[in-house]
Scaffold this motif. Sequence first.
Motif, PDB file in Angstrom:
ATOM      1  N   ALA A   1     -12.711  -3.698  -2.651  1.00  0.00           N
ATOM      2  CA  ALA A   1     -11.745  -2.600  -2.793  1.00  0.00           C
ATOM      3  C   ALA A   1     -12.458  -1.255  -2.739  1.00  0.00           C
TER       4      ALA A   1
ATOM      5  N   ASN B   1     -11.187   3.446   4.618  1.00  0.00           N
ATOM      6  CA  ASN B   1      -9.919   4.096   4.956  1.00  0.00           C
ATOM      7  C   ASN B   1      -9.182   4.461   3.677  1.00  0.00           C
TER       8      ASN B   1
ATOM      9  N   LEU C   1      -6.477   6.284   3.025  1.00  0.00           N
ATOM     10  CA  LEU C   1      -5.027   6.112   2.976  1.00  0.00           C
ATOM     11  C   LEU C   1      -4.687   4.634   2.859  1.00  0.00           C
ATOM     12  N   GLY C   2      -5.347   3.825   3.699  1.00  0.00           N
ATOM     13  CA  GLY C   2      -5.094   2.396   3.674  1.00  0.00           C
ATOM     14  C   GLY C   2      -5.319   1.825   2.284  1.00  0.00           C
ATOM     15  N   ALA C   3      -6.404   2.249   1.654  1.00  0.00           N
ATOM     16  CA  ALA C   3      -6.716   1.750   0.320  1.00  0.00           C
ATOM     17  C   ALA C   3      -5.622   2.132  -0.665  1.00  0.00           C
ATOM     18  N   GLU C   4      -5.198   3.381  -0.573  1.00  0.00           N
ATOM     19  CA  GLU C   4      -4.173   3.827  -1.510  1.00  0.00           C
ATOM     20  C   GLU C   4      -2.872   3.049  -1.296  1.00  0.00           C
ATOM     21  N   LEU C   5      -2.576   2.723  -0.034  1.00  0.00           N
ATOM     22  CA  LEU C   5      -1.321   2.035   0.272  1.00  0.00           C
ATOM     23  C   LEU C   5      -1.300   0.590  -0.206  1.00  0.00           C
ATOM     24  N   VAL C   6      -2.469  -0.010  -0.458  1.00  0.00           N
ATOM     25  CA  VAL C   6      -2.441  -1.363  -1.022  1.00  0.00           C
ATOM     26  C   VAL C   6      -2.704  -1.314  -2.526  1.00  0.00           C
ATOM     27  N   GLY C   7      -2.675  -0.122  -3.105  1.00  0.00           N
ATOM     28  CA  GLY C   7      -2.747  -0.026  -4.563  1.00  0.00           C
ATOM     29  C   GLY C   7      -4.145   0.157  -5.120  1.00  0.00           C
ATOM     30  N   ILE C   8      -5.106   0.516  -4.243  1.00  0.00           N
ATOM     31  CA  ILE C   8      -6.440   0.848  -4.760  1.00  0.00           C
ATOM     32  C   ILE C   8      -6.411   2.332  -5.087  1.00  0.00           C
TER      33      ILE C   8
ATOM     34  N   ALA D   1     -13.316  -0.654   0.745  1.00  0.00           N
ATOM     35  CA  ALA D   1     -12.099  -0.301   1.483  1.00  0.00           C
ATOM     36  C   ALA D   1     -11.751   1.168   1.272  1.00  0.00           C
TER      37      ALA D   1
END
Lengths: 254, 345, 606
Positions: B224, B231, B233-240, B227
């Motif tokens: 995580a 990326n 944004l990508g990380a934030e979008l999966v809750g990281i 990740a």
Amino acid sequence: MSPHGHQAPLLEVRDLCVSYGKIQALTDASLRVGDGQIVTVIGPNGAGKTTLLSAIMGVLPSRGRIAFAGAEASSPTIKSMIGRGVSLVPESRALFGSMSVEDNLRLGGFRFHPRPRRAQDAALEEMYALFPRLKERRAQVAATLSGGERQMLALARALMTRPKLLMLDEPSLGLAPLIVREVFRIIADLRRQGVSILLIEQNARAALRVADYAYVLELGKIVMEGPAAELANDPRVVAAYLGIAGKHQEMLAT
Amino acid sequence: MNLQIVMLLGQDGVTNGAIYALLALSILLVFTVTRILLIPQGEFVSFAALTMAAMQSGTPVRMGWLLVALALAAVALDLYDAARGKGRWRPRGAALAMLAYAAAVTALTGLVPLDKAGVAVQALLTVALVVPLGPLLYRVFYQPIAAAHSLVLLIVSIAVHVVLVGAGLLMFGPEGARTEPFSEEGLSIGMVTLNSQTLWVVAVSLLLIVLLYAFFERTLYGKALRAAAVNRLGAELVGISPEIAGKASFGLAALIGGLSGILIAPITTIYFDSGFIISLKGFVGAIIGGMASYPVAALGALFIGQAESFSTFWASSYKEVIVFTLILPVLLWRSLSHKGAEDEE
Amino acid sequence: MRIASLSPHARIFLVLVPLLALLPLVLPTYQVTLANNIGIFALATLGIVLLTGIGGMTSFGQAAFVGISAYSTAYLAIGTDLPAQLGWLGGSPWGGLLLGMVLTLAVAALLGALTLRLSGHYLPLGTIAWGLSLFYLFGNLEFLGGHTGLSGMPALRLFGISLDRAESLYYLIWALVLLAVVVTLNLLDSREGRAIRALRGGQRMSESMGVNTFRAKMVAFLVSAGFAALAGWLYAYTQRFVSPAPFSLQAGIDFMFMALIGGVGQVWGALIGATAVTFLKQWLQDWLPHILGRTGNFESIVFGLLIVVLMQRMPGGIAGWLARHLGHARKLAPSAQPAPTPVEPLPRRALPAKGEAILEVRGVTKRFGGLVANNDISFDVHAGEILAVIGPNGAGKSTLFNQLSCVDRPTSGEIRFRGRRIDGRTAREMAGAGLSRTFQHVKLLPTMSVLENAAIGAHLRGGKGVAAAALRLDRREEARLLDEARRQLGRVGLGQHLHAEAGSLALGQQRILEIARALCADPCLLLLDEPAAGLRHLEKQALAELLKRLRAEGMAIVLVEHDMDFVMGLVDRVFVMEFGEQIAEGVPETIQTNPAVLEAYLGGVE
């Protein structure tokens, strides 16, 4: 006629405004997504479609009211929206390019971590059943996937967060017709499984075909709305958004 | 210069190089996850060394007070955020837990006679004091401007470094200190005697690198964090959460810096402001790695250790001049291999 | 001249100059000495303002630059055992200034050459490493006196006048500070200055307008180092003693803090910051030992925290706050703007004859790894013709556009512009040759005026350099450049907004401003990336009228566009792409009924 029946919509957005510095990118946008519906927002490039999704997801700060599943959700943050069960697949896909397909998917379930390994594996297998291509490529690094596979991975990763509402930003972007067809088939499938979808598409024709209800966004304002099938036959929409093909139909009609 | 001197210098170089390599890795980790150049990395080193020295000499250990002050500031910031967001007037549990922890450690270091506690306990307690400094610094100084231009982040980094050096002077005084070596015996291989502290440094560094590798490759939390670097944004979008990723990377940086400080404290006299020069050599390593490649950065840092060691022999007063001038050829090579103008961010 | 018609800067001078002239007459000597130090700090800090606040680069090496110059000055002024080659400079203050300036600029040029092409982190890290290197060097070199430094400098004598008292040095120092402020203001209000100010708006845009961004960065860095060198010369003669300590990295950080506290975005911020920090430091040094019960460099804690708070809450510093609250310079009433006096227009490029092939694209293919973004694309564009490139999103139009504008080069195939091969050339070279463009995501400098934004486009139509700008020898050319910008803005319909901030325009107007900026380059080929996106109906009509007029004048225009109504009513030919391939080309009427095109737009639904 009311497009949503009598039950409260899953997502309700009222008078949403977003500005970049002095530029107002979104003005008083209001929309609803009913439970189990596919709703699409169409409009020209630069109309503010991506801004709309970003604001709902909390990627951008906004003013105005947002309610989700009947509960107040104004001034959202990404974290709060994921927690409520909203997931966004951005136009860029935002994959973890240097990591494997499987790592990307497992990270999609990060918000449930740590939970029993078995539950994680089950969720993963479910995705592999839905997207067999991804199973073949499970060890491959995400950056080396083809455009269609990347879109599948982005969809699957978003589904790993177990969303009630899936927001898709231009899922057909840059994909070959066969793949586009596949993507829209999956979108229709997901709805059948109970996932509601808010879809932004530049391919207005495909979007209107799959959606229940549609909004037209122009210069940051919602200028038209209605059941997708009605909008698809509205002469103004045909002229403006169904592009050359629309013109062609018009010509055929006259 | 005979073989024995070469071996001796080489040994020194390896010792220092291993420390620089650890710092370079830590700097890269923080940079890729948060875009922050962690100029205060060196303060973790000097604070750990001086805390350890204070414990051994029986002088009061004041690190805890810094933790308490920062934890209070974190609680205050939480309250301020809540007031602005019209949320509930209640600090988050995490901030309160941190405050309680800081108070407990401070009380512990103040009440227990640490000079008789033994090196292992002292080291453990030092780590317990230094590691929370990382997440606290992130929360108080960086989190409110996490989205700012990287130039602003750099300036804040410099300012935080300046604040910490002043705080270091306040806590530890102007005198330098050294700690007792971990063990006395060296290891003799043929005509060469390997210093026991060298062995400690190399062993602990290797262990740390292996552990970090396992963490980033084998655990979902490690992935995580990667990740979040790949990326955002990508990380934030999966809750990281970017805040947690930032705090975690700062925590790791504090751990690495703290351990480095404990390791070198018996070899080098450390002053309240020594950390900066040490970490800057880690930065040179990171620059050699193009602010991106971990293995190249580590190798670069090892090379810096050797260069420093041998220039001590040839021209000891120009040691720092030589080491920092080494970045010029590196910059030249980077500049020549660079392709055209590009826009940042 | 009425005061109301003066610029805000002139008004500040009007107040400041008499005030500064009177100060030494009323202040005790130790306060005058303090004012001298403030002046020297302000000079070095002014360099940081130019570099960081305006150019967007960060350096912590300013103190080291001051040190190089101060040491050079002291070394020559003391003049004992100079090497033979430097003997002729011995004892002369001019020699010290010359040597200090040359050495400082040489070091700055070297560091700049190595770091300014790289991303923004390398300059600060490079200056930190080199600041430390130089500090240790000062402390270790025998002939510079090692850690004890050089003492016993004679007093400064210029033109037979001895400046041995603080009061006499005061006038020299502050005259030079004000001179440096004037030079900086002049520079910023010029073609080279616009190039420096544009650095923060993205280098790709500047390069496409013909600005050499590396050179612009270097100019800012060298001018900044030059101010440091001047400060070092003054410092040596003020103290008449130099040692390594004042030129440490800590001092370099202090200069940065002065700029940030004063307001890094404004020239006056340097003076405000140097003054505020000097007084605050004195006050803290008096009081902190009482509070903490110990002596030490504890004011650094306060300054550090102050900077953190400033960055989080008030990044504009004191000057930024003043500017916002007094509102000066922001919005000048139109009446306060000097009416433009008629000037001779800039010479124009000879436009190619109508029908001449301007752009020839042959077999252009672009691969990114395994992905073929453009496959074997070929077409021509002629003078006096508008060609539209259309296709669904993701069809490879942007990739093609990037190659046409020389931002990217094709994997294979060739592109010719007026018969000359251009694939592989830089965007900057092409700007000079008559190719001009706009951007899909608008790239403007939001805090610069509309007029200045447009004038960036005319960069290559002027030639006056930094020295001319600093001395105001560029006024005739500058007036012509601004006149051209004004003319093009009038032409696109933005004549009413010349002095508004570009960021305050609506998105559609910003797109139009980009076209005006492109036209300022006097192009013969215009590349427009989605010019109609975000425009209202009437604006679209006006844009179409403008493009038609340009076409009639013989301009060749290529546009990428999604708005079919706009395209079909305007262009001569349409080039349709899908999946990186050409699928059709022809006049709008045939394209609209072309089965392949219809399939592309209907694709994937049946």
